[in-house]
Design an enzyme around this catalytic site. Sequence first.
Site, PDB file in Angstrom:
ATOM      1  N   THR A 262       0.873  -1.184   0.000  1.00  0.00           N
ATOM      2  CA  THR A 262       0.000   0.000   0.000  1.00  0.00           C
ATOM      3  C   THR A 262       0.911   1.234   0.000  1.00  0.00           C
ATOM      4  O   THR A 262       1.376   1.647  -1.040  1.00  0.00           O
ATOM      5  CB  THR A 262      -0.972   0.001   1.198  1.00  0.00           C
ATOM      6  OG1 THR A 262      -0.247  -0.257   2.402  1.00  0.00           O
ATOM      7  CG2 THR A 262      -2.044  -1.060   1.021  1.00  0.00           C
TER       8      THR A 262
ATOM      9  N   LYS B   5       4.003  -7.063   3.970  1.00  0.00           N
ATOM     10  CA  LYS B   5       3.822  -5.651   3.672  1.00  0.00           C
ATOM     11  C   LYS B   5       3.485  -4.952   4.981  1.00  0.00           C
ATOM     12  O   LYS B   5       2.944  -5.548   5.914  1.00  0.00           O
ATOM     13  CB  LYS B   5       2.733  -5.426   2.619  1.00  0.00           C
ATOM     14  CG  LYS B   5       1.314  -5.799   3.019  1.00  0.00           C
ATOM     15  CD  LYS B   5       0.565  -4.838   3.896  1.00  0.00           C
ATOM     16  CE  LYS B   5       0.534  -3.441   3.332  1.00  0.00           C
ATOM     17  NZ  LYS B   5      -0.140  -2.507   4.320  1.00  0.00           N
TER      18      LYS B   5
ATOM     19  N   THR C   8      -0.096  -3.096  10.960  1.00  0.00           N
ATOM     20  CA  THR C   8      -0.795  -3.177   9.685  1.00  0.00           C
ATOM     21  C   THR C   8       0.092  -3.961   8.807  1.00  0.00           C
ATOM     22  O   THR C   8       0.722  -3.436   7.923  1.00  0.00           O
ATOM     23  CB  THR C   8      -0.999  -1.837   9.003  1.00  0.00           C
ATOM     24  OG1 THR C   8      -1.868  -1.115   9.781  1.00  0.00           O
ATOM     25  CG2 THR C   8      -1.676  -1.981   7.665  1.00  0.00           C
TER      26      THR C   8
ATOM     27  N   GLU D 210       5.970   4.687   7.177  1.00  0.00           N
ATOM     28  CA  GLU D 210       5.482   5.806   6.362  1.00  0.00           C
ATOM     29  C   GLU D 210       6.290   7.074   6.610  1.00  0.00           C
ATOM     30  O   GLU D 210       6.404   7.552   7.735  1.00  0.00           O
ATOM     31  CB  GLU D 210       4.001   6.039   6.651  1.00  0.00           C
ATOM     32  CG  GLU D 210       3.126   4.958   6.042  1.00  0.00           C
ATOM     33  CD  GLU D 210       1.663   5.102   6.372  1.00  0.00           C
ATOM     34  OE1 GLU D 210       0.844   4.519   5.637  1.00  0.00           O
ATOM     35  OE2 GLU D 210       1.315   5.779   7.363  1.00  0.00           O
TER      36      GLU D 210
ATOM     37  N   ASN E  64      -0.599  10.503   5.727  1.00  0.00           N
ATOM     38  CA  ASN E  64      -1.827  10.107   6.425  1.00  0.00           C
ATOM     39  C   ASN E  64      -2.902  11.170   6.408  1.00  0.00           C
ATOM     40  O   ASN E  64      -4.067  10.874   6.671  1.00  0.00           O
ATOM     41  CB  ASN E  64      -1.482   9.696   7.856  1.00  0.00           C
ATOM     42  CG  ASN E  64      -0.852   8.317   7.904  1.00  0.00           C
ATOM     43  OD1 ASN E  64      -1.540   7.320   7.782  1.00  0.00           O
ATOM     44  ND2 ASN E  64       0.463   8.283   8.030  1.00  0.00           N
TER      45      ASN E  64
ATOM     46  N   SER F  84      -7.496  10.023  -0.447  1.00  0.00           N
ATOM     47  CA  SER F  84      -7.628  10.743  -1.716  1.00  0.00           C
ATOM     48  C   SER F  84      -6.644  10.249  -2.750  1.00  0.00           C
ATOM     49  O   SER F  84      -5.812   9.397  -2.467  1.00  0.00           O
ATOM     50  CB  SER F  84      -7.430  12.237  -1.494  1.00  0.00           C
ATOM     51  OG  SER F  84      -6.176  12.491  -0.920  1.00  0.00           O
TER      52      SER F  84
END
Length: 407
Positions: free
Chosen positions: A153, A179, A190, A276, A402, A407
């Site tokens: 992702t 992942k 996650t 991230e 985040n 979007s």
Amino acid sequence: MKIIEGGVTAPIGFKAADFAAGIKYQGRTDMAMVYSDVPCECAGTFTTNQVKAACVMWDKKIVESGSKMQAVVINSGIANACTGQEGFDACEATAKAVEKELGVPYDTVAVASTGVIGMQLPVDKLVNGVAGMAGILSHDKEAGTKASKAIMTTDTINKEYALTFEVGGKTVTVGGMSKGSGMIHPNMCTMLGFITTDLSIDKTLMQQALSSVVKDTFNMITVDGDTSTNDTLLLMANGLAGNDTITSKNEDYDKFYEALFTICRFLARKMAGDGEGASKLFEAKVTGAKTKDDARTLARAIVGSNLSKAAIFGCDANFGRFLCAMGYSGAKFDQNDVELFFESKKGTLKVFDHGNPIDFDEEYAVSIMKEDEVMVVANMNEGDQEATAFGCDLTYDYVKINADYRS
């Protein structure tokens, strides 16, 4: 053990495929399948979040029922969490599509999802993706690599690993892919993880090994303090290596345990370093703790602190932030016993000694902290237990990623 190229298709009898189903992402693959030529013994660990995705509950049922597992279908982009009965229906439809295409019972098909919570999966795209993958399943190393990329992702790199070892004169292979980049916190994260092996081993021993290994690998990751709804780690063993089935915790079991730990630790570190927005892997190693639980708690507190993570990003050797995090962790210790160090491939620097700050070279400290992998080492000097936690720095990009994730 010998490290080899590849991932989930490295063991005998495992195939993989990927597909661009258009579930959320455009212009890239977003579905993957892992398939065994024969039914597998299976084990699994799952999120401890009370809000569990439909796919988590589907997979838990397979693992806990004692059933075999022969295939896993993964989609990225939509988590299938908080989706009610429609979410369960999507799991069943996916599994039945595999049954139709490959002739394996649908209740031996696991499903996994990752992505946005609260959105319904487009079942027609899932079914179409299964049909597309069924025709291109391959034992090739490249097929496994492509599958590891399809499940990403916000990850920036794919994560896979494989190794071999000997059991009773037979060469056994273990491969894995995972992942995970955000919404990552101990118990698990996650993360989706899939480990395959051609070893023959008792199912109960598989589960015991996996549950134990997770404690010091995936459960020691924290990126942002959020425990996901979708954490799934599955282990499949098809027995095609031809070894005598491992039925007790003997030398052969120990070899498998070591291999499993090695793969899970490698994948865990890769996930932490790819958090991230991260610019570096941030590890905390606690030694000399009274108990194993204390060591784990202290290490996770250090890498989980936003102030600690910001200091690592800014290359600021502000050791007080790390001691503060240790202090509120819940573990009991005497600060006058603690030694604290910063460490990277540039070297090791002691900054705190038995309750006292040390006058250290700030420029050298900055050079240590500028490396891609930085470790804080805390010697508690109160026992013989240790643990390492894996995290990353906190950058401006984490908020950007985040703030507009949907979007």
